[in-house]
Scaffold this active site. Structure first.
Site, mmCIF file in Angstrom:
data_model
loop_
_atom_site.group_PDB
_atom_site.id
_atom_site.type_symbol
_atom_site.label_atom_id
_atom_site.label_comp_id
_atom_site.label_asym_id
_atom_site.label_seq_id
_atom_site.Cartn_x
_atom_site.Cartn_y
_atom_site.Cartn_z
ATOM 1 N N ASP A 10 28.766 52.664 30.084
ATOM 2 C CA ASP A 10 27.980 53.888 30.203
ATOM 3 C C ASP A 10 28.955 55.023 29.918
ATOM 4 O O ASP A 10 30.091 54.786 29.466
ATOM 5 C CB ASP A 10 27.278 53.994 31.574
ATOM 6 C CG ASP A 10 28.242 54.192 32.734
ATOM 7 O OD1 ASP A 10 29.472 54.150 32.506
ATOM 8 O OD2 ASP A 10 27.773 54.399 33.879
ATOM 9 N N HIS A 11 28.544 56.267 30.199
ATOM 10 C CA HIS A 11 29.441 57.401 29.943
ATOM 11 C C HIS A 11 30.713 57.307 30.781
ATOM 12 O O HIS A 11 31.792 57.678 30.337
ATOM 13 C CB HIS A 11 28.710 58.725 30.239
ATOM 14 C CG HIS A 11 28.129 58.769 31.618
ATOM 15 N ND1 HIS A 11 26.994 58.045 31.965
ATOM 16 C CD2 HIS A 11 28.528 59.399 32.757
ATOM 17 C CE1 HIS A 11 26.727 58.255 33.252
ATOM 18 N NE2 HIS A 11 27.645 59.066 33.748
ATOM 19 N N CYS A 73 31.843 50.581 33.541
ATOM 20 C CA CYS A 73 31.234 51.811 34.055
ATOM 21 C C CYS A 73 32.285 52.495 34.927
ATOM 22 O O CYS A 73 33.476 52.204 34.799
ATOM 23 C CB CYS A 73 29.917 51.524 34.788
ATOM 24 S SG CYS A 73 30.037 50.491 36.261
ATOM 25 N N THR A 75 32.872 52.256 38.172
ATOM 26 C CA THR A 75 33.480 51.331 39.133
ATOM 27 C C THR A 75 33.404 49.866 38.717
ATOM 28 O O THR A 75 34.069 49.028 39.327
ATOM 29 C CB THR A 75 32.740 51.433 40.488
ATOM 30 O OG1 THR A 75 31.358 51.115 40.251
ATOM 31 C CG2 THR A 75 32.855 52.824 41.086
ATOM 32 N N HIS A 106 37.418 29.362 38.106
ATOM 33 C CA HIS A 106 36.567 28.768 39.142
ATOM 34 C C HIS A 106 35.094 29.151 39.006
ATOM 35 O O HIS A 106 34.224 28.381 39.399
ATOM 36 C CB HIS A 106 37.055 29.181 40.538
ATOM 37 C CG HIS A 106 38.289 28.436 40.965
ATOM 38 N ND1 HIS A 106 38.730 28.411 42.272
ATOM 39 C CD2 HIS A 106 39.182 27.693 40.248
ATOM 40 C CE1 HIS A 106 39.849 27.669 42.350
ATOM 41 N NE2 HIS A 106 40.148 27.238 41.127
ATOM 42 N N ARG A 140 34.460 20.223 40.160
ATOM 43 C CA ARG A 140 33.708 20.680 41.341
ATOM 44 C C ARG A 140 33.216 22.111 41.165
ATOM 45 O O ARG A 140 32.209 22.520 41.741
ATOM 46 C CB ARG A 140 34.550 20.548 42.609
ATOM 47 C CG ARG A 140 35.747 21.485 42.670
ATOM 48 C CD ARG A 140 36.658 21.169 43.856
ATOM 49 N NE ARG A 140 37.741 22.132 43.997
ATOM 50 C CZ ARG A 140 38.852 22.116 43.259
ATOM 51 N NH1 ARG A 140 39.013 21.215 42.301
ATOM 52 N NH2 ARG A 140 39.803 23.003 43.458
ATOM 53 N N HIS A 141 33.917 22.875 40.346
ATOM 54 C CA HIS A 141 33.512 24.267 40.127
ATOM 55 C C HIS A 141 32.213 24.344 39.318
ATOM 56 O O HIS A 141 31.412 25.252 39.513
ATOM 57 C CB HIS A 141 34.631 25.047 39.433
ATOM 58 C CG HIS A 141 35.910 25.008 40.201
ATOM 59 N ND1 HIS A 141 36.025 25.537 41.471
ATOM 60 C CD2 HIS A 141 37.116 24.449 39.907
ATOM 61 C CE1 HIS A 141 37.253 25.328 41.919
ATOM 62 N NE2 HIS A 141 37.931 24.657 40.993
HETATM 63 C C1 RB5 Z 1 28.092 57.060 36.695
HETATM 64 O O1 RB5 Z 1 28.377 58.307 37.242
HETATM 65 C C2 RB5 Z 1 28.483 55.951 37.670
HETATM 66 O O2 RB5 Z 1 27.616 55.936 38.747
HETATM 67 C C3 RB5 Z 1 28.494 54.616 36.960
HETATM 68 O O3 RB5 Z 1 29.401 54.676 35.903
HETATM 69 C C4 RB5 Z 1 28.919 53.386 37.751
HETATM 70 O O4 RB5 Z 1 30.128 53.601 38.413
HETATM 71 C C5 RB5 Z 1 27.913 52.765 38.602
HETATM 72 O O5 RB5 Z 1 28.147 51.737 39.221
#
Ligand code: RB5
Length: 154
Positions: A10-11, A73, A75, A106, A140-141
């Site tokens: 995403d951005h 993204c 996070t 795994h 097993r995995h």
């Molecule tokens: C965008 O601002 C942010 O929420 C997105 O990139 C991401 O981190 C969501 O999980």
């Protein structure tokens, strides 16, 4: 055999996605950038869906060998949540090389999720390299990951 790597963001993940693509273009693999093309605000589920459907359509062993995805993204969390809604997608947020290696070895993860606001570019590149290099151990995995598709909350 050559791997095909699908990427989308995403951005919030656009700059890191661009850096990963630049690095991947220097090694022997097929790179598919599924967007976006810039940093205008957009919704990560749309890109997680696009990549997941493309990966499932190609099959894990596509025409050019193994097909893996990378979603970026802010996070990595939103991308992993959205991608994991697709049966057959095993998306893993990884913040270090050990997690990346184990996600493949795994969990047979077929999508790596990274957070541009979490990892510096140097570490993100190492995490990506560890993910792409590690083979699934099977055994097993395999039995355990097969239960993702057969167990239900109902
Ligand atoms: C965008 O601002 C942010 O929420 C997105 O990139 C991401 O981190 C969501 O999980």
């Amino acid at each position: 055999m050559t791997k095909t790597i699908l990427l989308a963001s995403d951005h919030g993940g656009f700059a890191l996605k661009s850096a990963l693509i630049q690095a991947l273009r220097k090694v022997d693999c097929v790179v598919e950038d599924l967007g976006p093309e810039g940093t205008s605000s957009c919704d990560y589920p749309a890109y997680a869906d696009k990549l997941s459907l493309r990966l499932l359509e190609a099959g894990e062993e596509g025409q050019n060998g193994m097909v893996l995805g990378i979603l970026v993204c802010g996070t990595g969390l939103g991308m992993s949540m959205a991608a994991n809604r697709h049966p057959g997608i095993r998306a893993a947020v990884c913040t270090n090389e050990f997690m990346a290696r184990m996600a493949r070895a795994h969990n047979n993860a077929n999508v790596l999720c990274l957070g541009e606001r979490v990892l510096g570019q140097g570490l993100a590149l190492e995490v990506m390299r560890a993910f792409l290099a590690a083979p699934f151990e099977g055994g097993r995995h395999l039995r355990r990951i097969e239960q993702f598709e057969t167990h239900s909350m109902a």
